[in-house]
Write an enzyme that holds these catalytic residues in place. Sequence first.
Site, PDB file in Angstrom:
ATOM      1  N   GLY A  46      11.787   0.752  35.788  1.00  0.00           N
ATOM      2  CA  GLY A  46      11.856  -0.634  35.594  1.00  0.00           C
ATOM      3  C   GLY A  46      11.090  -1.380  37.001  1.00  0.00           C
ATOM      4  CD  GLN A  51      11.204  -3.232  42.666  1.00  0.00           C
ATOM      5  OE1 GLN A  51      11.372  -3.637  41.362  1.00  0.00           O
ATOM      6  NE2 GLN A  51      11.300  -2.258  43.063  1.00  0.00           N
ATOM      7  CB  CYS A  89      15.147   1.238  44.955  1.00  0.00           C
ATOM      8  SG  CYS A  89      14.417  -0.646  44.844  1.00  0.00           S
ATOM      9  CG  LEU A  90       9.884   2.280  41.689  1.00  0.00           C
ATOM     10  CD1 LEU A  90       8.947   1.701  40.606  1.00  0.00           C
ATOM     11  CD2 LEU A  90       9.894   3.802  41.700  1.00  0.00           C
ATOM     12  CG  HIS A 131      17.896  -1.263  39.911  1.00  0.00           C
ATOM     13  ND1 HIS A 131      18.430  -0.317  40.775  1.00  0.00           N
ATOM     14  CD2 HIS A 131      16.742  -1.729  40.309  1.00  0.00           C
ATOM     15  CE1 HIS A 131      17.491  -0.173  41.717  1.00  0.00           C
ATOM     16  NE2 HIS A 131      16.306  -0.916  41.592  1.00  0.00           N
ATOM     17  CD  GLU A 132      14.014  -3.234  37.589  1.00  0.00           C
ATOM     18  OE1 GLU A 132      13.608  -3.882  38.286  1.00  0.00           O
ATOM     19  OE2 GLU A 132      14.169  -1.794  37.672  1.00  0.00           O
ATOM     20  CG  HIS A 135      14.887  -5.370  42.204  1.00  0.00           C
ATOM     21  ND1 HIS A 135      14.644  -5.159  43.734  1.00  0.00           N
ATOM     22  CD2 HIS A 135      14.729  -4.365  41.755  1.00  0.00           C
ATOM     23  CE1 HIS A 135      14.492  -3.941  44.135  1.00  0.00           C
ATOM     24  NE2 HIS A 135      14.633  -3.370  42.861  1.00  0.00           N
TER      25      HIS A 135
HETATM   26  O1  K1U Z   1      13.454  -1.159  40.370  1.00  0.00           O
HETATM   27  C1  K1U Z   1      13.186  -0.159  40.562  1.00  0.00           C
HETATM   28  O2  K1U Z   1      13.190   0.044  41.822  1.00  0.00           O
HETATM   29  C2  K1U Z   1      13.070   0.887  39.680  1.00  0.00           C
HETATM   30  C3  K1U Z   1      14.107   1.679  39.434  1.00  0.00           C
HETATM   31  C4  K1U Z   1      15.229   1.115  38.430  1.00  0.00           C
HETATM   32  C5  K1U Z   1      16.510   2.130  38.402  1.00  0.00           C
HETATM   33  C6  K1U Z   1      16.892   1.847  37.436  1.00  0.00           C
HETATM   34  C7  K1U Z   1      18.412   2.345  37.075  1.00  0.00           C
HETATM   35  C8  K1U Z   1      18.810   3.276  37.831  1.00  0.00           C
HETATM   36  C9  K1U Z   1      17.763   3.602  39.173  1.00  0.00           C
HETATM   37  C10 K1U Z   1      16.848   3.125  39.271  1.00  0.00           C
HETATM   38  C11 K1U Z   1      13.584   3.217  38.973  1.00  0.00           C
HETATM   39  O3  K1U Z   1      13.054   3.221  38.222  1.00  0.00           O
HETATM   40  S1  K1U Z   1      13.976   4.711  39.948  1.00  0.00           S
HETATM   41  C12 K1U Z   1      13.377   6.065  39.512  1.00  0.00           C
HETATM   42  C13 K1U Z   1      13.424   6.363  37.904  1.00  0.00           C
HETATM   43  O4  K1U Z   1      12.525   6.391  37.298  1.00  0.00           O
HETATM   44  C14 K1U Z   1      14.883   6.932  37.154  1.00  0.00           C
HETATM   45  C15 K1U Z   1      16.166   6.516  37.757  1.00  0.00           C
HETATM   46  C16 K1U Z   1      17.046   6.906  36.960  1.00  0.00           C
HETATM   47  C17 K1U Z   1      17.071   7.894  35.889  1.00  0.00           C
HETATM   48  C18 K1U Z   1      15.742   8.128  35.566  1.00  0.00           C
HETATM   49  C19 K1U Z   1      14.647   7.880  36.265  1.00  0.00           C
HETATM   50 ZN    ZN Z   2      14.691  -1.235  42.667  1.00  0.00          ZN
END
Ligand code: K1U
Ligand code: ZN
Length: 186
Positions: A46, A51, A89-90, A131-132, A135
């Site tokens: 996401g 971001q 989180c990215l 999560h989004e 943000h």
């Molecule tokens: O918004 C962001 O920073 C992206 C973030 C979103 C996220 C959603 C749900 C759980 C954790 C994080 C990420 O994409 S983190 C990295 C990711 O690719 C990932 C996280 C959990 C499972 C699988 C992949």
């Molecule tokens: Zn995030």
Amino acid sequence: MALLDIRVLGDPILRQTTTPVAAITDELRQLADDMLDTMYVARGIGLAAPQVGRTERMAVIDVEDDPFVMFNPQIVRTEGPTEKVEEGCLSIPEVYGDVERPTRVVVRYLDADGNEVEREADGLLARCMLHEIDHLEGKLFIDYLGPFKRKSAMAKWTREKEKYPDNIRRLTPEEIAEHHHTGEEL
Ligand code: K1U
Ligand code: ZN
């Protein structure tokens, strides 16, 4: 394709609330495509507008090989039990923490064509949508951590943030090359 710089913790834009989108223009559809490309290279599921330094209420998601953009998303309701799952989180690379969230959610938003969509989700997709949407309200996953875990997350970030002058994460040639090798999406 354009890859966008990702803002990291410390950039005030991540703490601001966003502005609802009044009209879904071609420029915003292009932004959504660029956000998806950026998200894939950064290996996320996401990405929300703040971001990438934007103030529009919009986010992109691709959890299950089904990419979509949400304009002006609103939580209609959350359902089911809550579950504690590790998140990242990215915008806070290399920092992780367990976040308790509802397991099911119903979200209403406008899609890329301006159609109103009501989507019910569970599991990782529900978590990602929440999560989004956080943000878009200036909220980050670290805000849910208890004082002890938050302190250790921030200690880790104090070391990591040195890699990001001016709070900017520019995707590296290695990340871009690695992404091409996997042959995903782009
Ligand atoms: O918004 C962001 O920073 C992206 C973030 C979103 C996220 C959603 C749900 C759980 C954790 C994080 C990420 O994409 S983190 C990295 C990711 O690719 C990932 C996280 C959990 C499972 C699988 C992949
Ligand atoms: Zn995030």
